[in-house]
Design a protein around this motif. Sequence first.
Motif, PDB file in Angstrom:
ATOM      1  N   GLY A 150       0.833  -1.286   0.152  1.00  0.00           N
ATOM      2  CA  GLY A 150      -0.082   0.040  -0.142  1.00  0.00           C
ATOM      3  C   GLY A 150       0.815   1.172   0.015  1.00  0.00           C
ATOM      4  N   THR A 151       2.164   1.032   0.027  1.00  0.00           N
ATOM      5  CA  THR A 151       3.167   1.946   0.089  1.00  0.00           C
ATOM      6  C   THR A 151       2.996   3.298  -1.518  1.00  0.00           C
ATOM      7  N   ASN A 152       2.823   2.476  -2.355  1.00  0.00           N
ATOM      8  CA  ASN A 152       3.014   3.117  -3.526  1.00  0.00           C
ATOM      9  C   ASN A 152       1.691   2.928  -4.534  1.00  0.00           C
ATOM     10  N   THR A 153       1.207   3.986  -4.892  1.00  0.00           N
ATOM     11  CA  THR A 153       0.084   4.095  -5.788  1.00  0.00           C
ATOM     12  C   THR A 153       0.505   4.899  -7.330  1.00  0.00           C
ATOM     13  N   TYR A 154      -0.457   4.578  -8.278  1.00  0.00           N
ATOM     14  CA  TYR A 154      -0.189   5.105  -9.460  1.00  0.00           C
ATOM     15  C   TYR A 154      -1.600   5.275 -10.104  1.00  0.00           C
ATOM     16  N   TYR A 155      -1.768   6.457 -10.896  1.00  0.00           N
ATOM     17  CA  TYR A 155      -3.039   6.719 -11.413  1.00  0.00           C
ATOM     18  C   TYR A 155      -3.050   7.164 -12.809  1.00  0.00           C
ATOM     19  N   ALA A 156      -4.157   6.866 -13.408  1.00  0.00           N
ATOM     20  CA  ALA A 156      -4.318   7.313 -14.874  1.00  0.00           C
ATOM     21  C   ALA A 156      -4.552   8.895 -14.741  1.00  0.00           C
ATOM     22  N   ASP A 157      -3.994   9.680 -15.596  1.00  0.00           N
ATOM     23  CA  ASP A 157      -3.803  11.186 -15.549  1.00  0.00           C
ATOM     24  C   ASP A 157      -5.343  11.458 -15.696  1.00  0.00           C
ATOM     25  N   SER A 158      -6.381  10.779 -16.241  1.00  0.00           N
ATOM     26  CA  SER A 158      -7.860  11.215 -16.263  1.00  0.00           C
ATOM     27  C   SER A 158      -8.475  10.913 -14.816  1.00  0.00           C
ATOM     28  N   VAL A 159      -7.933  10.176 -13.935  1.00  0.00           N
ATOM     29  CA  VAL A 159      -8.444  10.155 -12.626  1.00  0.00           C
ATOM     30  C   VAL A 159      -7.711  11.030 -11.461  1.00  0.00           C
ATOM     31  N   LYS A 160      -6.458  11.186 -11.871  1.00  0.00           N
ATOM     32  CA  LYS A 160      -5.459  11.765 -10.818  1.00  0.00           C
ATOM     33  C   LYS A 160      -6.098  13.235  -9.999  1.00  0.00           C
ATOM     34  N   GLY A 161      -5.920  13.156  -8.825  1.00  0.00           N
ATOM     35  CA  GLY A 161      -6.635  14.268  -8.259  1.00  0.00           C
ATOM     36  C   GLY A 161      -8.117  14.046  -7.692  1.00  0.00           C
ATOM     37  N   ARG A 162      -8.704  13.113  -8.309  1.00  0.00           N
ATOM     38  CA  ARG A 162     -10.066  12.745  -8.041  1.00  0.00           C
ATOM     39  C   ARG A 162     -10.266  11.473  -7.284  1.00  0.00           C
TER      40      ARG A 162
END
Length: 123
Positions: A54-66
Amino acid sequence: VQLQASGGGLVQAGGFLRLSCAASGRTFSNYAMGWFRQASGKEREFAAAISRSGTNTYYADSVKGRFTISRDNAENTVYLQMNSLKPEDTAVYYCAASFAMSALPTLREYGYWGQGTQVTVSS
């Protein structure tokens, strides 16, 4: 490992939902986890991923911040908190498990898939 996704539904634009994915059958902490989505008539795409610890996460640009992915290894569950939802977020959302250590955005790295839960965002 067996995966069961839940928490989808119908929400207005700007609203929020929290998806859950319960795992069973194997040691949950041995898997990195991901959320993918597939809109009608489109290919399945990556949304978010989280490493085994759970230390590292990764997001698609389309959902990042939301969107925020998290996991509770004691409860064998991974979550996807979705805020500020948009109509373009409408899709079937799938959770998936990978033997990788890290959070990966690549669909082919995931060998285990849940059944999907429908998210519909109205404008």
